[in-house]
Design a protein around this motif. Structure first.
Motif, short mmCIF file in Angstrom:
data_model
loop_
_atom_site.label_atom_id
_atom_site.label_comp_id
_atom_site.label_asym_id
_atom_site.label_seq_id
_atom_site.Cartn_x
_atom_site.Cartn_y
_atom_site.Cartn_z
N LYS A 75 53.35 7.86 -106.63
CA LYS A 75 53.52 6.89 -107.26
C LYS A 75 55.11 8.17 -108.53
O LYS A 75 54.41 9.06 -108.40
CB LYS A 75 52.71 6.94 -108.91
CG LYS A 75 51.49 6.03 -108.22
CD LYS A 75 50.39 6.34 -108.54
CE LYS A 75 48.80 5.22 -108.14
NZ LYS A 75 48.47 5.21 -107.36
N THR A 76 55.16 7.98 -109.45
CA THR A 76 56.51 8.33 -109.77
C THR A 76 55.45 9.11 -111.18
O THR A 76 54.71 8.54 -111.45
CB THR A 76 57.66 7.63 -109.87
OG1 THR A 76 57.40 6.55 -110.99
CG2 THR A 76 58.30 6.92 -108.99
N LEU A 77 56.52 10.26 -111.36
CA LEU A 77 55.87 10.82 -112.44
C LEU A 77 56.14 10.78 -113.29
O LEU A 77 57.65 9.83 -113.77
CB LEU A 77 55.55 12.63 -112.14
CG LEU A 77 55.40 13.06 -111.18
CD1 LEU A 77 55.14 14.99 -110.98
CD2 LEU A 77 53.62 11.98 -110.53
N PRO A 107 57.90 18.04 -113.17
CA PRO A 107 57.08 19.22 -113.50
C PRO A 107 57.36 19.83 -114.01
O PRO A 107 58.50 20.11 -114.15
CB PRO A 107 56.98 19.28 -111.90
CG PRO A 107 58.50 18.87 -111.34
CD PRO A 107 59.10 18.16 -112.26
N LYS A 108 56.44 20.73 -115.14
CA LYS A 108 56.85 22.00 -116.10
C LYS A 108 56.89 23.17 -115.37
O LYS A 108 57.27 24.36 -115.44
CB LYS A 108 55.62 21.99 -116.95
CG LYS A 108 55.68 21.31 -118.21
CD LYS A 108 54.96 21.46 -119.52
CE LYS A 108 54.60 20.16 -120.37
NZ LYS A 108 55.16 18.88 -119.55
N ASP A 109 55.92 23.53 -114.22
CA ASP A 109 56.30 24.86 -113.11
C ASP A 109 57.20 24.74 -112.44
O ASP A 109 57.78 25.73 -111.45
CB ASP A 109 55.32 24.81 -112.04
CG ASP A 109 55.10 23.72 -111.92
OD1 ASP A 109 55.34 22.64 -111.31
OD2 ASP A 109 54.72 23.89 -109.98
N GLU A 110 58.77 23.71 -112.25
CA GLU A 110 59.61 23.64 -111.42
C GLU A 110 60.94 24.40 -112.97
O GLU A 110 61.17 23.83 -113.38
CB GLU A 110 60.24 22.81 -110.97
CG GLU A 110 58.72 21.96 -109.82
CD GLU A 110 59.33 23.15 -108.69
OE1 GLU A 110 60.29 23.88 -108.49
OE2 GLU A 110 58.78 22.99 -107.48
N GLU A 111 61.60 24.97 -112.21
CA GLU A 111 62.99 25.62 -113.03
C GLU A 111 64.36 24.66 -112.57
O GLU A 111 65.34 24.30 -113.56
CB GLU A 111 63.48 27.08 -112.60
CG GLU A 111 62.07 27.70 -113.32
CD GLU A 111 62.14 29.33 -113.31
OE1 GLU A 111 64.24 29.66 -113.00
OE2 GLU A 111 62.06 29.95 -113.22
N SER A 112 64.58 24.01 -111.72
CA SER A 112 65.47 23.80 -110.28
C SER A 112 65.74 21.58 -111.31
O SER A 112 65.14 21.79 -110.74
CB SER A 112 65.51 23.88 -109.01
OG SER A 112 65.22 23.48 -108.59
N LYS A 167 62.52 19.00 -109.89
CA LYS A 167 62.44 18.46 -110.93
C LYS A 167 62.37 16.62 -110.25
O LYS A 167 61.64 16.54 -110.65
CB LYS A 167 63.09 18.48 -112.26
CG LYS A 167 62.04 19.86 -113.14
CD LYS A 167 63.68 20.16 -114.26
CE LYS A 167 63.29 21.46 -114.86
NZ LYS A 167 62.02 21.60 -115.46
N LEU A 168 63.38 16.30 -110.39
CA LEU A 168 63.60 15.27 -109.97
C LEU A 168 63.14 14.80 -108.69
O LEU A 168 62.73 13.28 -109.06
CB LEU A 168 65.79 14.71 -109.69
CG LEU A 168 66.24 14.73 -111.20
CD1 LEU A 168 67.85 14.80 -110.73
CD2 LEU A 168 65.72 13.22 -111.62
N ALA A 223 60.90 11.34 -109.37
CA ALA A 223 61.12 10.47 -108.22
C ALA A 223 59.64 10.64 -106.96
O ALA A 223 59.63 9.23 -106.53
CB ALA A 223 62.14 10.00 -107.82
N GLY A 224 58.93 11.47 -107.12
CA GLY A 224 57.97 11.01 -105.42
C GLY A 224 58.37 11.73 -103.97
O GLY A 224 58.23 10.95 -103.35
N TYR A 225 59.36 12.21 -103.90
CA TYR A 225 60.28 12.32 -102.55
C TYR A 225 59.75 13.54 -102.15
O TYR A 225 59.33 13.56 -101.09
CB TYR A 225 61.96 12.65 -102.70
CG TYR A 225 62.10 11.50 -102.80
CD1 TYR A 225 63.47 10.66 -101.61
CD2 TYR A 225 62.67 10.80 -104.25
CE1 TYR A 225 63.61 9.85 -102.34
CE2 TYR A 225 63.63 9.67 -104.72
CZ TYR A 225 64.38 9.02 -103.34
OH TYR A 225 64.58 7.83 -103.48
N VAL A 226 59.34 14.70 -102.97
CA VAL A 226 58.38 15.35 -102.89
C VAL A 226 57.57 16.64 -103.24
O VAL A 226 57.15 16.02 -104.35
CB VAL A 226 59.71 16.88 -102.20
CG1 VAL A 226 60.66 16.52 -101.86
CG2 VAL A 226 59.87 18.15 -103.73
#
Lengths: 414, 414
Positions: free
Chosen positions: B11-13, B17-22, B26-27, B31-34
């Protein structure tokens, strides 16, 4: 897919490598499918990669058919995940360390990764059942690795994990996957010699299942019920002293290799990560899991070993690297051979074209036998005079003369 | 390839995510790709794997077109091979050990494997030139891994190695691969922002080349010649103070990410392994090599970062996971939506069908924007009354009403 043999950088070897004990590695190396980097670690050469991809695609099709979704998980795993399941001390895990001192292991299976992965997306019984699989490289720190592709330190596996609300639901899917596996082994060509085998389930389940393929060089031993085409692993005779299906006597011990296993994990791994969903009464329930593996590179080794003779490999049709091995025997037939090569390409027949000028007829015929493509098509001065080609199957001694302009329909009929 | 969104376990969020800088991580996660397993180590989820395979297949097609043969080499390498080339102490190598104490490293490139592999099959100038490539998982022990798919500890690369009798022959192939790379970046959709970049060649060659793509979050800096559409790496301005092509002034510093590099290795690695061939005078000659890498997973991150807006991803057509995102807005239109889904499948249009009953129109539209499929096709009570669907491109605000029975030809025209 077509290829000119003159362009292939790989050459077959006159003799089998002396540093290999296993038939599968000897043959696959000699015929130019794989090369050994070290014991249990192989490179796949162009023809080997074609066969590997064909096996992978058969598996992929059958996994998609049972509604499993394909993903790809990493090989580097944080050791903390294994501390949760208590598997951090497994002897044949490879260990490595990040430059920041964090400890990692190389995945030999993915329960410790797939459970937290799925956990992020499920919360309710409505999210179940679900199943995911991957075709991915695994690492196992084998002390001895001398069986070629049968027991690799680095190898490709298909691993499928299913997630259910109840054991009953797991049972239904478990049987569905059994059927899918039988279909896979049928398509790969080994179903006659492959047996659904009953084995113990370890500490958390009474029974698990393996698929064992009969072969002299296998490291396992099974006892077969001929009537039911199932078997029992010798190590689990205490659990299954008779045929688990008909209750009849089992046959004598037979050497075999495990090409797949399926395992009801129940809540062993989901509980370790606290993976629960709400049932339809709003109560938390443990997620019930199954796991289902197929050794993909091992399967390639098994096929090589089952389908060969003293001259070389004999690939089953669906996973052969090419359908036709086209051989031109002299410079006089070059133009005609090129025309036929083009016509076969246009007709979507997968061809390996032996267009080498420097090789003798004997070398070309020996290569055909060693490489193991199903159909040999030969153009020579003699056949050309009659506007014909010589057609021979790898599995037969018979040589037929077929009109060149009838070859494609002749092959398609077959 | 078609898929029902109700069957997707991912499912998309709602929020990144807050633990990613890039931006790319993030995207792609939202969007549920990785999904992230740990810093620099990601799992590819179903949609992510589709995009990844599309990128891989573009690369594969262009590599085959320049006559390179695909192989697959292992990740476990014996450290002895690195002692021969002097690379055993590279800081970002991962190390591991066999149970029999033999030391191994995890491959971050494959010079130490491909040279002895090829060496077994070549002896004469007649065996050259040749080129092999693989699409394979690499490992790099990065101290910091905070740029998402830009800098992974585990990542997929395409690495190509070419083997020649002379530097002149290498030069010809080197230029051919440059052109193939430009074709790849064109098909992937990033050619306008991607520059052939001149860089130093280290100790054994004057020049090497990179392909650098302009992006704010890149770790490299380049200076562009707008006229020639080439660039110089800032670190090598001493070698190339002006445009290496037209001699004109270079533009101002721009942040970029290296998506590929090509490198004339000459005899650096072949000499380390004593790989020689006889020339046409029977004299031993060092084999001349080139190597050519593309970061496959990195490329996916770069595309994600270049093609997005505040609402989500915007995949270029050739690597989008699906061509059409079909959305049914109410239970009243279900039957019609199912019929259209089937018709699109039959017409070989790749469709993601949002058949979820529990999601609102707003959620479905937000998912379309986030997931980034090129075309949105909506069936609602209102459109159905007119026997129409609403069609909107991800890249445009315009909404068009198209007759249902004209949709497929409308899409094909585009």
């Amino acid at each position: 897919m077509t290829m000119r043999q003159s362009k292939l950088f790989v050459k077959t070897l006159r003799v089998a490598p002396k540093d290999e004990e296993s038939i599968n590695a000897k043959l696959l190396i000699q015929a130019g499918y794989v090369q050994k980097l070290m014991a249990g670690v192989y490179s796949f050469l162009p023809l080997g990669l074609i066969v590997l991809k064909k096996i992978e695609n058969i598996i992929r099709e059958e996994m998609n058919r049972v509604g499993a979704e394909e993903i790809l998980m990493p090989a580097l795993h944080p050791v903390e995940n294994y501390e949760k399941t208590g598997r951090q001390a497994i002897e044949d895990l490879f260990h490595t360390t990040l430059n920041n001192k964090k400890k990692l292991v190389l995945g030999q299976s993915h329960e410790e990764v797939v459970v937290p992965l799925i956990q992020k997306y499920i919360s309710s019984y409505r999210d179940l059942p679900l199943a995911v699989y991957q075709i991915q490289t695994k690492f196992r720190n084998e002390l001895r690795a001398k069986s070629g592709l049968f027991r690799g330190r680095e190898f490709i596996m298909k691993d499928l994990y299913s997630f259910h609300l109840s054991e009953d639901d797991l049972d239904v899917y478990y049987k569905l996957v059994q059927t899918a596996y039988q279909k896979i082994f049928d398509r790969v060509g080994i179903s006659a010699k492959t047996f659904l085998t009953y084995a113990g389930g370890g500490t958390f389940s009474k029974t698990s299942h393996e698929f064992q393929t009969i072969t002299e060089s296998g490291e396992d031993t099974i006892l077969i019920c001929d009537k039911c085409h199932i078997a029992v692993n010798e190590g689990d005779l205490n659990l299954f002293p008779k045929c688990p299906k008909c209750g009849g006597e089992l046959g004598k011990s037979t050497k075999s290799v495990e090409v797949a296993n399926i395992f009801p994990l129940k809540s062993r791994y989901s509980d370790a990560f606290g993976m629960k969903v709400k049932d339809n009464n709003g109560q938390d329930k443990s997620v019930i899991m199954g796991c289902y593996g197929i050794g993909v590179t091992r399967l390639m080794g098994v096929v090589a070993e089952l389908f060969c003779d003293e001259k070389g490999l004999i690939w089953p049709q669906e996973i052969a690297p090419f359908a036709v091995h086209l051989i031109g025997l002299s410079n006089n037939v070059k133009a005609e051979a090129e025309k036929l090569y083009e016509a076969l390409q246009k007709a979507n027949v997968a061809v390996l074209y032996d267009d080498r000028d420097s090789s003798s007829a004997g070398e070309k015929f020996a290569d055909f036998d060693l490489i193991g493509i199903p159909i040999r098509v030969v153009l020579s001065d003699k056949t050309i005079d009659q506007k014909k080609v010589e057609v021979k199957y790898r599995t037969s001694q018979k040589i037929e003369l077929i009109f060149i302009d009838q070859l494609i329909s002749y092959i398609n009929v077959w």
